[in-house]
Design an enzyme around this catalytic site. Structure first.
Site, PDB file in Angstrom:
ATOM      1  N   ASP A 200       0.876  -1.165   0.000  1.00 26.07           N
ATOM      2  CA  ASP A 200       0.000   0.000   0.000  1.00 26.07           C
ATOM      3  C   ASP A 200       0.916   1.219   0.000  1.00 26.07           C
ATOM      4  OD1 ASP A 200      -1.620   2.259   0.816  1.00 26.07           O
ATOM      5  OD2 ASP A 200      -3.148   0.837   1.459  1.00 26.07           O
ATOM      6  N   ARG A 260     -12.828  -4.615  -5.666  1.00 23.97           N
ATOM      7  CA  ARG A 260     -13.418  -4.046  -6.866  1.00 23.97           C
ATOM      8  C   ARG A 260     -12.953  -4.845  -8.080  1.00 23.97           C
ATOM      9  NH1 ARG A 260     -15.883  -2.109  -3.350  1.00 23.97           N
ATOM     10  NH2 ARG A 260     -16.439   0.071  -2.966  1.00 23.97           N
ATOM     11  N   ASP A 283     -15.620 -12.286  -5.736  1.00 26.25           N
ATOM     12  CA  ASP A 283     -16.902 -11.771  -5.255  1.00 26.25           C
ATOM     13  C   ASP A 283     -17.291 -10.515  -6.016  1.00 26.25           C
ATOM     14  OD1 ASP A 283     -19.127 -11.897  -3.340  1.00 26.25           O
ATOM     15  OD2 ASP A 283     -18.295 -10.020  -2.564  1.00 26.25           O
ATOM     16  N   GLU A 288     -20.375  -6.129 -13.700  1.00 32.76           N
ATOM     17  CA  GLU A 288     -21.279  -6.843 -12.814  1.00 32.76           C
ATOM     18  C   GLU A 288     -22.713  -6.667 -13.297  1.00 32.76           C
ATOM     19  OE1 GLU A 288     -20.703  -5.647  -8.747  1.00 32.76           O
ATOM     20  OE2 GLU A 288     -18.803  -6.728  -8.594  1.00 32.76           O
ATOM     21  N   HIS A 307     -21.063 -10.702  -5.132  1.00 34.03           N
ATOM     22  CA  HIS A 307     -20.819  -9.448  -4.404  1.00 34.03           C
ATOM     23  C   HIS A 307     -21.519  -9.466  -3.037  1.00 34.03           C
ATOM     24  CE1 HIS A 307     -19.499  -5.063  -5.321  1.00 34.03           C
ATOM     25  NE2 HIS A 307     -19.406  -5.307  -4.022  1.00 34.03           N
TER      26      HIS A 307
END
Length: 350
Positions: A200, A260, A283, A288, A307
């Site tokens: 990160d 995402r 997921d 989508e 999701h």
């Protein structure tokens, strides 16, 4: 008592407000509840061909009902199905608090209101725990090859000599993004004594030490036998897990994406999964809902969910209470609880 406008449909209120929180609301606030008459009318039916793959969405609040409900309110309680709150609601002062019993507030409010002294709270960090549990479950499920064993038994087989599952304990886990969902997963991984490498760009060495993880480059974290993605949907994260990084995953690696869909090269991931080289739990998708061919849908090294990583019975019922406890503390003495949305991190938030 301060006035609170609950800008959520009755159906959503039953989903995110448990009885204890409803009592708390009515004890500390003069509550204006949205009713069935404030719910948006469903759109007229579309041709069947256009709706063959459509997703049924719960009812939402009618945007036209918002101004009357908000009038005189100091606090707004929102959730999924609340229409975007335009900055015109604050033209003459407006509410002092927005308490969002859901995740991201980026599609809910205009960030300019944060500069007007409006305090915003989000239950995203409570949802993060549910997502963390999902990620841990997905990692264990795929590491032990449970879908493959399940498929074999259903086909009349029994012991499988061609493959064995693996343990998570002591393994290297690469985490992309040190978000609240990543931090929840890090906590859940503590009993497994994993070597956790986190990428990160905003993670400092001191913060990594506090979390009990190693700060790593993207390449190092993404080459782990367990890889899990926890980044916001911002331009910098689009396609960050490239085909090259996926090619560098070790054979048998487990990849989990609950953040995402655009963060990962989905086709590259599927190519390597369908070759049998890696395992993946998805997921989120791009787009989508996804449209997959039959071979993808039959692959036992893919775990596909719609999701729902943050969607649990207990988690949803806790959302309103989670933000309202912080709202009460903030109204009392200005304390910023864990659900407070820091204006300084708006640009990198989910």
């Amino acid at each position: 008592m301060p006035k609170l406008a609950a800008l959520i449909t009755p159906e959503r209120a039953a989903d995110v407000i448990d009885p204890e929180t409803r009592h708390l609301l009515e004890t500390h606030f003069e509550v204006v509840w949205a009713t069935a008459e404030h719910v948006a009318r469903p759109r007229s039916a579309e041709p069947a061909a256009a709706t063959a793959t459509a997703v049924a969405r719960p009812a939402a609040l009618d945007p036209a009902a918002v101004p009357a409900l908000v009038e005189g309110a100091e606090v707004l309680l929102t959730s999924w199905g609340t229409p975007r709150l335009g900055k015109e609601l604050w033209a003459g002062g407006g509410p002092k608090v927005v308490a969002h019993a859901a995740g991201s507030v980026k599609n809910l409010i205009d960030p300019s209101i944060l500069g007007q002294g409006v305090a915003v709270f989000s239950a995203g960090s409570r949802i993060a725990w549910s997502v963390g549990e999902y990620c841990l479950a997905a990692m264990l499920t795929l590491a032990r090859r449970l879908p493959r064993f399940d498929s074999a038994v259903r086909a009349g087989g029994w012991k499988q000599s061609a493959f064995r599952g693996h343990e998570l304990a002591g393994a290297k886990v690469g985490i992309i993004g040190a978000s609240s969902t990543a931090r929840a997963l890090i906590t859940l991984l503590e009993p497994f004594n994993c070597d956790i490498a986190v990428y990160d760009p905003y993670l400092t060495t001191d913060r990594a030490t506090q979390l009990g993880v190693r700060k790593a480059t993207l390449e190092e974290a993404a080459s782990s036998p367990f890889l899990t993605i926890h980044v916001p949907n911002v331009p910098e994260t689009k396609g960050m897990i490239t085909r090259r990084l996926i090619e560098n995953l070790p054979d048998g690696a487990v990849v989990v994406n609950s953040s995402r869909g655009p963060a990962i090269d989905q086709q590259a991931l599927l190519d390597h999964a369908l070759d049998g080289r890696i395992y993946a739990a998805l997921d989120v998708y791009d787009p989508e809902p996804p449209i997959f061919n039959p071979s993808t849908l039959k692959a036992t090294n893919l775990l596909l969910t719609p999701h729902v990583a943050g969607d649990t019975e207990e988690g949803h019922l806790a959302l309103a209470g989670y933000v309202l406890q912080d709202v009460l503390r903030w109204l009392g003495d200005g304390t910023r609880g864990p659900s407070f949305v820091d204006p300084s991190t708006w640009s990198i938030a989910a």
